[in-house]
Design an enzyme around this catalytic site. Structure first.
Site, PDB file in Angstrom:
ATOM      1  N   ALA B   8      50.324  33.990  35.897  1.00 17.96           N
ATOM      2  CA  ALA B   8      49.852  35.367  36.061  1.00 17.96           C
ATOM      3  C   ALA B   8      48.346  35.480  36.003  1.00 17.96           C
ATOM      4  CB  ALA B   8      50.446  36.235  34.944  1.00 17.96           C
ATOM      5  N   CYS B   9      47.821  36.436  36.746  1.00 20.18           N
ATOM      6  CA  CYS B   9      46.431  36.845  36.531  1.00 20.18           C
ATOM      7  C   CYS B   9      46.374  38.352  36.692  1.00 20.18           C
ATOM      8  CB  CYS B   9      45.447  36.124  37.428  1.00 20.18           C
ATOM      9  SG  CYS B   9      45.457  36.615  39.144  1.00 20.18           S
ATOM     10  N   GLY B  10      45.212  38.924  36.449  1.00 22.72           N
ATOM     11  CA  GLY B  10      45.097  40.375  36.429  1.00 22.72           C
ATOM     12  C   GLY B  10      45.265  40.999  37.794  1.00 22.72           C
TER      13      GLY B  10
END
Lengths: 162, 92
Positions: B8-10
């Site tokens: 995941a990333c933002g």
């Protein structure tokens, strides 16, 4: 695709006089808008994204930041480069309670990020080698930055990391 | 049984693309049977059921029922080997 293809001379600021994120984001947005590379939403979205998901990275001796935002806000892809000897405060990517003073800032204007693995790897490769970071920070002109990044890409390819 | 890793990333762009590639190679090199899915961190809460590990390049907005690891080392280059080990340890 190579990193250097995303670097535009007009979107490089060597030793920017900007002192904070607000000034820096406004400066990059104004220039990119004048080249029709972004939508009207870019500045607002970039600021919002950085507030929620900060992008500062603390290296051993330097700070780096990689602000970016939604692909919908970018009409022509670019990576803006800014250097700052004094540094510009950014919150850290891993922990928003900590700050880093970014000496090297790459504003990523990407609208097909998932297809840009090689470009992003080259960018991370540049950040991950202190000699590369030092060379970029020592650059005296936009041409120096482009030349240095070209050398970095050659070096990374030589290491067969890509 | 095959494991599942959420990367995941933002923004769901940029950093997770690089980390995704690194994690896929890491698992392959170590013969770990696992699938890797790239997500936005906001999706992690609803996707954690059925997954074994969250690897995130951004701050974690909440706590999860499965282990969650911050992976900014893969971006900064500082502590990459330790991070490899931590991810592997969570999948054994």
């Amino acid at each position: 695709m190579d990193l250097v293809q995303f670097i535009k001379k007009d979107l490089i600021w060597v030793q920017t006089p900007c002192q904070d994120q607000t000034e820096l984001f406004a400066e990059v947005s104004t220039r990119a808008a004048s080249k029709d590379m972004i939508t009207d939403q870019f500045l607002e979205k970039l600021t919002e994204r950085e507030a929620i998901f900060p992008t500062g990275l603390q290296l051993e001796n330097f700070g780096v930041a990689l602000p970016h935002t939604d692909p919908e806000c970018v009409t022509e892809q670019f990576i803006a480069v800014l250097t700052s000897e004094a540094g510009i405060p950014f919150k850290q990517m891993a922990d928003a309670n900590q700050e880093t003073t970014a000496n090297l800032i790459f504003v990523l204007g990407l609208n097909e990020p998932h297809s840009q693995l090689a470009v992003l790897q080259q960018l991370m490769g540049a950040i991950q080698n202190e000699e590369h970071v030092k060379a970029l920070l020592a650059a005296k002109s936009a041409d120096d930055i482009i030349e240095t990044l070209s050398q970095v890409v050659l070096h990374l390819k030589g290491e067969e990391k890509l | 049984m095959s494991k599942k890793v959420l990367v995941a990333c933002g923004a769901g762009i940029a950093t997770s693309t690089v980390v995704m590639n690194r994690v896929e190679n890491l698992l392959k090199d170590n013969g770990i049977d696992a699938s890797v899915e790239q997500i936005k961190i906001a999706e992690a809460a609803s996707k954690q059921a059925g997954a074994d590990l969250i690897v995130s390049t951004t701050i974690l907005p909440t706590t999860y029922s499965i282990p969650a690891i911050i992976a900014t080392a893969y971006i900064s280059g500082i502590g990459m080997e330790e991070l490899d080990e931590e991810i592997l340890a969570n999948l054994k």
